[in-house]
Design a protein around this motif. Structure first.
Motif, PDB file in Angstrom:
ATOM      1  N   THR A 182      -7.292   9.811   6.118  1.00 33.62           N
ATOM      2  CA  THR A 182      -7.241   8.585   4.919  1.00 33.62           C
ATOM      3  C   THR A 182      -6.944   7.591   5.641  1.00 33.62           C
ATOM      4  OG1 THR A 182      -6.393  10.761   3.285  1.00 33.62           O
ATOM      5  CG2 THR A 182      -6.094   8.012   3.129  1.00 33.62           C
ATOM      6  N   PHE A 183      -6.001   7.160   6.590  1.00 33.37           N
ATOM      7  CA  PHE A 183      -5.561   6.135   7.121  1.00 33.37           C
ATOM      8  C   PHE A 183      -6.749   5.479   7.856  1.00 33.37           C
ATOM      9  CE2 PHE A 183      -3.541   3.243  10.214  1.00 33.37           C
ATOM     10  CZ  PHE A 183      -2.569   2.423   9.553  1.00 33.37           C
ATOM     11  N   ALA A 184      -7.329   6.319   8.763  1.00 35.79           N
ATOM     12  CA  ALA A 184      -8.340   5.835   9.686  1.00 35.79           C
ATOM     13  C   ALA A 184      -9.697   5.385   8.857  1.00 35.79           C
ATOM     14  CB  ALA A 184      -8.707   6.848  10.441  1.00 35.79           C
ATOM     15  N   LEU A 185      -9.996   6.274   7.689  1.00 37.12           N
ATOM     16  CA  LEU A 185     -11.022   5.742   6.831  1.00 37.12           C
ATOM     17  C   LEU A 185     -11.045   4.532   6.195  1.00 37.12           C
ATOM     18  CD1 LEU A 185     -12.407   9.134   5.786  1.00 37.12           C
ATOM     19  CD2 LEU A 185     -13.539   7.751   7.500  1.00 37.12           C
ATOM     20  N   SER A 186      -9.768   4.404   5.522  1.00 42.32           N
ATOM     21  CA  SER A 186      -9.082   3.173   4.757  1.00 42.32           C
ATOM     22  C   SER A 186      -9.384   1.842   5.747  1.00 42.32           C
ATOM     23  CB  SER A 186      -8.094   3.341   4.191  1.00 42.32           C
ATOM     24  OG  SER A 186      -7.026   3.595   4.958  1.00 42.32           O
ATOM     25  N   GLY A 187      -8.797   2.283   6.915  1.00 39.74           N
ATOM     26  CA  GLY A 187      -8.784   1.149   7.861  1.00 39.74           C
ATOM     27  C   GLY A 187     -10.088   0.581   8.314  1.00 39.74           C
ATOM     28  N   LEU A 188     -10.937   1.540   8.288  1.00 40.74           N
ATOM     29  CA  LEU A 188     -12.547   1.022   8.637  1.00 40.74           C
ATOM     30  C   LEU A 188     -13.025   0.274   7.471  1.00 40.74           C
ATOM     31  CD1 LEU A 188     -13.865   4.251  10.532  1.00 40.74           C
ATOM     32  CD2 LEU A 188     -13.563   2.100  11.555  1.00 40.74           C
ATOM     33  N   LEU A 189     -12.555   0.839   6.438  1.00 44.58           N
ATOM     34  CA  LEU A 189     -13.106   0.108   5.213  1.00 44.58           C
ATOM     35  C   LEU A 189     -12.496  -1.435   5.224  1.00 44.58           C
ATOM     36  CD1 LEU A 189     -14.742   0.035   2.439  1.00 44.58           C
ATOM     37  CD2 LEU A 189     -12.480   1.021   1.349  1.00 44.58           C
ATOM     38  N   GLY A 190     -11.131  -1.475   5.516  1.00 46.41           N
ATOM     39  CA  GLY A 190     -10.597  -2.789   5.658  1.00 46.41           C
ATOM     40  C   GLY A 190     -11.238  -3.875   6.532  1.00 46.41           C
ATOM     41  N   ILE A 191     -11.535  -3.215   7.629  1.00 51.27           N
ATOM     42  CA  ILE A 191     -12.119  -4.007   8.786  1.00 51.27           C
ATOM     43  C   ILE A 191     -13.652  -4.575   8.115  1.00 51.27           C
ATOM     44  CG2 ILE A 191     -13.037  -3.844  11.116  1.00 51.27           C
ATOM     45  CD1 ILE A 191     -10.959  -2.038  12.019  1.00 51.27           C
ATOM     46  N   CYS A 411      -1.776  14.912   1.153  1.00 53.45           N
ATOM     47  CA  CYS A 411      -1.066  13.726   1.893  1.00 53.45           C
ATOM     48  C   CYS A 411      -0.594  12.631   1.040  1.00 53.45           C
ATOM     49  CB  CYS A 411      -1.727  13.262   3.067  1.00 53.45           C
ATOM     50  SG  CYS A 411      -3.315  12.442   2.637  1.00 53.45           S
ATOM     51  N   ARG A 412      -0.075  11.684   1.595  1.00 50.75           N
ATOM     52  CA  ARG A 412       0.603  10.554   0.755  1.00 50.75           C
ATOM     53  C   ARG A 412      -0.667   9.677   0.493  1.00 50.75           C
ATOM     54  NH1 ARG A 412       5.588  10.159   3.998  1.00 50.75           N
ATOM     55  NH2 ARG A 412       7.095  10.997   2.996  1.00 50.75           N
ATOM     56  N   ARG A 413      -0.728   9.072  -0.786  1.00 53.60           N
ATOM     57  CA  ARG A 413      -1.656   8.099  -1.001  1.00 53.60           C
ATOM     58  C   ARG A 413      -1.263   6.521  -0.407  1.00 53.60           C
ATOM     59  NH1 ARG A 413      -2.404   7.569  -7.159  1.00 53.60           N
ATOM     60  NH2 ARG A 413      -4.299   6.942  -6.565  1.00 53.60           N
ATOM     61  N   SER A 414      -0.129   6.585  -0.110  1.00 53.66           N
ATOM     62  CA  SER A 414       0.177   5.265   0.545  1.00 53.66           C
ATOM     63  C   SER A 414      -0.467   5.108   2.376  1.00 53.66           C
ATOM     64  CB  SER A 414       1.683   5.200   1.022  1.00 53.66           C
ATOM     65  OG  SER A 414       1.936   6.176   1.944  1.00 53.66           O
ATOM     66  N   ASP A 415      -1.207   6.353   2.282  1.00 50.38           N
ATOM     67  CA  ASP A 415      -2.163   6.197   3.709  1.00 50.38           C
ATOM     68  C   ASP A 415      -3.489   5.244   3.524  1.00 50.38           C
ATOM     69  OD1 ASP A 415      -0.448   7.797   5.167  1.00 50.38           O
ATOM     70  OD2 ASP A 415      -1.362   9.538   4.592  1.00 50.38           O
ATOM     71  N   CYS A 416      -3.506   5.362   2.178  1.00 50.15           N
ATOM     72  CA  CYS A 416      -4.767   4.542   1.936  1.00 50.15           C
ATOM     73  C   CYS A 416      -4.608   2.827   2.236  1.00 50.15           C
ATOM     74  CB  CYS A 416      -5.140   4.520   0.425  1.00 50.15           C
ATOM     75  SG  CYS A 416      -5.647   6.089  -0.025  1.00 50.15           S
ATOM     76  N   LEU A 417      -3.283   2.570   2.408  1.00 54.66           N
ATOM     77  CA  LEU A 417      -3.077   1.047   2.851  1.00 54.66           C
ATOM     78  C   LEU A 417      -3.320   0.753   4.188  1.00 54.66           C
ATOM     79  CD1 LEU A 417       0.209   0.788   0.651  1.00 54.66           C
ATOM     80  CD2 LEU A 417      -1.869  -0.297   0.427  1.00 54.66           C
ATOM     81  N   GLY A 418      -4.015   1.552   4.909  1.00 52.55           N
ATOM     82  CA  GLY A 418      -4.671   1.185   6.058  1.00 52.55           C
ATOM     83  C   GLY A 418      -5.895   0.200   5.937  1.00 52.55           C
ATOM     84  N   VAL A 419      -6.140   0.237   4.673  1.00 51.60           N
ATOM     85  CA  VAL A 419      -7.387  -0.882   4.422  1.00 51.60           C
ATOM     86  C   VAL A 419      -6.619  -2.430   4.519  1.00 51.60           C
ATOM     87  CG1 VAL A 419      -6.756  -1.135   1.840  1.00 51.60           C
ATOM     88  CG2 VAL A 419      -8.740  -1.543   2.559  1.00 51.60           C
ATOM     89  N   LEU A 420      -5.334  -2.423   4.440  1.00 55.29           N
ATOM     90  CA  LEU A 420      -4.670  -3.803   4.709  1.00 55.29           C
ATOM     91  C   LEU A 420      -4.030  -3.802   6.181  1.00 55.29           C
ATOM     92  CD1 LEU A 420      -2.544  -4.790   1.399  1.00 55.29           C
ATOM     93  CD2 LEU A 420      -4.468  -5.792   2.445  1.00 55.29           C
ATOM     94  N   LEU A 421      -3.398  -2.788   6.402  1.00 57.49           N
ATOM     95  CA  LEU A 421      -2.610  -2.573   7.769  1.00 57.49           C
ATOM     96  C   LEU A 421      -3.543  -2.888   8.968  1.00 57.49           C
ATOM     97  CD1 LEU A 421       0.148  -0.128   6.735  1.00 57.49           C
ATOM     98  CD2 LEU A 421       0.582  -2.322   6.973  1.00 57.49           C
ATOM     99  N   VAL A 422      -4.584  -1.991   9.224  1.00 52.24           N
ATOM    100  CA  VAL A 422      -5.486  -1.929  10.129  1.00 52.24           C
ATOM    101  C   VAL A 422      -6.188  -3.252  10.477  1.00 52.24           C
ATOM    102  CG1 VAL A 422      -7.520  -0.948  11.208  1.00 52.24           C
ATOM    103  CG2 VAL A 422      -5.603   0.452  10.134  1.00 52.24           C
ATOM    104  N   PRO A 423      -6.847  -4.060   9.545  1.00 55.35           N
ATOM    105  CA  PRO A 423      -7.430  -5.213   9.813  1.00 55.35           C
ATOM    106  C   PRO A 423      -6.563  -6.227  10.238  1.00 55.35           C
ATOM    107  CG  PRO A 423      -7.805  -4.756   7.582  1.00 55.35           C
ATOM    108  CD  PRO A 423      -7.292  -3.633   8.076  1.00 55.35           C
ATOM    109  N   LEU A 424      -5.432  -6.380   9.534  1.00 52.53           N
ATOM    110  CA  LEU A 424      -4.438  -7.382   9.804  1.00 52.53           C
ATOM    111  C   LEU A 424      -3.613  -7.244  10.862  1.00 52.53           C
ATOM    112  CD1 LEU A 424      -3.329 -10.113   8.625  1.00 52.53           C
ATOM    113  CD2 LEU A 424      -1.621  -8.944   7.168  1.00 52.53           C
TER     114      LEU A 424
END
Length: 442
Positions: A182-191, A411-424
């Motif tokens: 979840t974190f990886a995919l949401s991070g790619l979406l954020g990028i 898993c935790r839904r907070s892992d979706c916040l990779g959409v912000l954490l990864v690109p920034l």
């Protein structure tokens, strides 16, 4: 022409609170979406509205939304990134006929968070400018550490029920593996959104709106649509079962997490509350709701106040970032005006929360919960399409697929916040352009 006096400024803040309280009851509609339209209209007619009045109106919207958005999170099942941790305890209360009590407990935490902001207000102009200078060079690894902690806290669940070694291994990695995915995919979406958004340029301030709607709101609403668990009639809230010690612990933890989220970019109030809650070993649902109520108010209102702190004028959060394009506080006195307005709007918003939660409980007792969820889903899709067009709808569809992973795999839904954490984090570390080029986005 002399600027508006305190009466006008207070009136603008109250008007913003009333507007945001009503908007907050629309599941899935974030205050930043409505505020973005207000800022866009004011920017087109520059000079039509005094800047200080606009700043106080948006402050009222920020505080009103921060307090009242508890209502759709509990009764409508459409959380945003600041209320996603309120949902599970709130839904437990709702299933027991105590949804009004859950809203009141969370609201009590919000009042405590506002009091904490008042107590901290004299210290902020003295401490924050120096603190900003200290942490600014280290933001990238601080955010990376927050993301790493989130992933490591996905403790394996259920592996001891399996008989075979392979079964236990698979069961142990079910939750952490889903969290990493979840974190990886949401991070790619954020990028992808950061470097090449599908959202039209004229709606650029709403760039993350379809992503957040898909990651957090639509999956939960879709789950409610297929649920067959009836919602019981909600009881009126009596005296809250909150001791001074429990309330103080919850507010202290929530205020600590909310301020951490307000000061550091890409960390939301929900994440700040989670970090503080785990640091103080919270297990009680009441304590958790209090801390989340304090966390989200300190996150929203505290981030907005940072723009007014003398010697700092730091833009954190969507509201102050939008306002910062048009406005810079001119005098230190405006800081104390803003602090007073936050307290005034917070007290008003708490009263509105109690009234609106009763109205929401009346609705869910008389209308099938699945019908409400279906109506909310139609509303969410309509809003995304109206605000961001077909491209935004495509982003929301991709985000929804990612947001379903935590619900399906535990898993935790907070892992979706990779959409912000990864690109920034990549941007602050100076690696963003290189990663975007490697992915073919730049």
């Amino acid at each position: 022409m002399p600027g508006p006096d305190l009466l006008y400024l207070g009136g603008a803040a109250i008007a913003g609170t009333l507007a945001a309280a009503l908007l907050a009851c629309v599941p899935g509609l974030h205050v930043y979406s409505a505020a973005g339209l207000v800022v866009a209209l004011v920017a087109r007619a520059r000079g039509s509205l005094p800047e200080d009045l606009l700043a106080m109106f948006l402050l009222g919207m920020t505080v009103g939304y921060a307090v009242v958005n508890t209502v759709p999170a509990i009764f409508g099942g459409a959380p945003d990134e600041s209320t996603l941790f309120v949902v599970l305890p709130g839904q437990r209360y709702l299933s027991q006929g105590k949804g009004i009590e859950a809203a009141a407990v969370t609201g009590a935490g919000s009042l405590g968070g506002l009091l904490a902001l008042l107590l901290l207000a004299p210290l902020l102009p003295r401490v924050l400018p120096a603190l900003r200078g200290i942490v600014a060079p280290h933001l990238h690894w601080i955010l990376a550490a927050v993301a790493l902690y989130m992933l490591l806290s996905e403790w394996p669940k259920g592996f001891d029920r399996q008989k075979s070694r392979a079964g236990r291994l698979a069961g142990g990695w079910r939750s952490p593996g889903a969290g990493l995915l979840t974190f990886a995919l949401s991070g790619l979406l954020g990028i992808a959104l950061f470097y090449g958004s599908l959202v039209p340029a004229e709606a650029g301030f709403q760039n993350l709106f379809p992503a957040f709607t898909g990651l957090f709101a639509i999956p939960w609403v879709a789950t409610n649509m297929v649920s067959r668990v009836p919602t019981p009639r909600q009881e009126a809230a009596g005296p809250l079962d909150l001791t001074p010690g429990l309330l103080g612990r919850g507010v202290a933890a929530g205020a600590l997490g909310g301020f951490f989220a307000a000061f550091f970019p890409a960390v939301t109030g929900g994440i700040g509350g989670l970090l503080a809650g785990q640091a103080t070993a919270q297990r009680d649902d009441r304590l958790f709701l209090v801390s989340q109520g304090a966390s989200k108010v300190v996150y929203y209102a505290g981030a907005y106040l940072l723009l007014f702190v003398p010697g700092l004028h730091l833009s954190r959060g969507g509201m102050s970032s939008m306002l910062g394009t048009l406005y810079t506080p001119r005098t230190p006195a405006l800081y104390w005006t803003a602090v007073g307005a936050v307290l005034l709007c917070g007290a008003l918003a708490f009263g509105l929360l109690l009234v609106l939660s009763r109205g929401a409980s009346w609705l869910v007792a008389r209308v099938d919960y699945r019908s409400i969820a279906a109506a909310v889903l139609v509303l969410l899709v309509t809003l995304v399409l109206a605000v961001t067009g077909p491209g935004g709808l495509l982003v929301a569809a991709v985000a929804t697929a990612i947001g379903l992973i935590p619900l399906l795999w535990g898993c935790r839904r907070s892992d979706c916040l990779g959409v912000l954490l990864v690109p920034l984090t990549l941007q602050l570390a100076g690696l963003g352009p290189a990663v975007a080029a490697w992915l073919g986005l730049a």
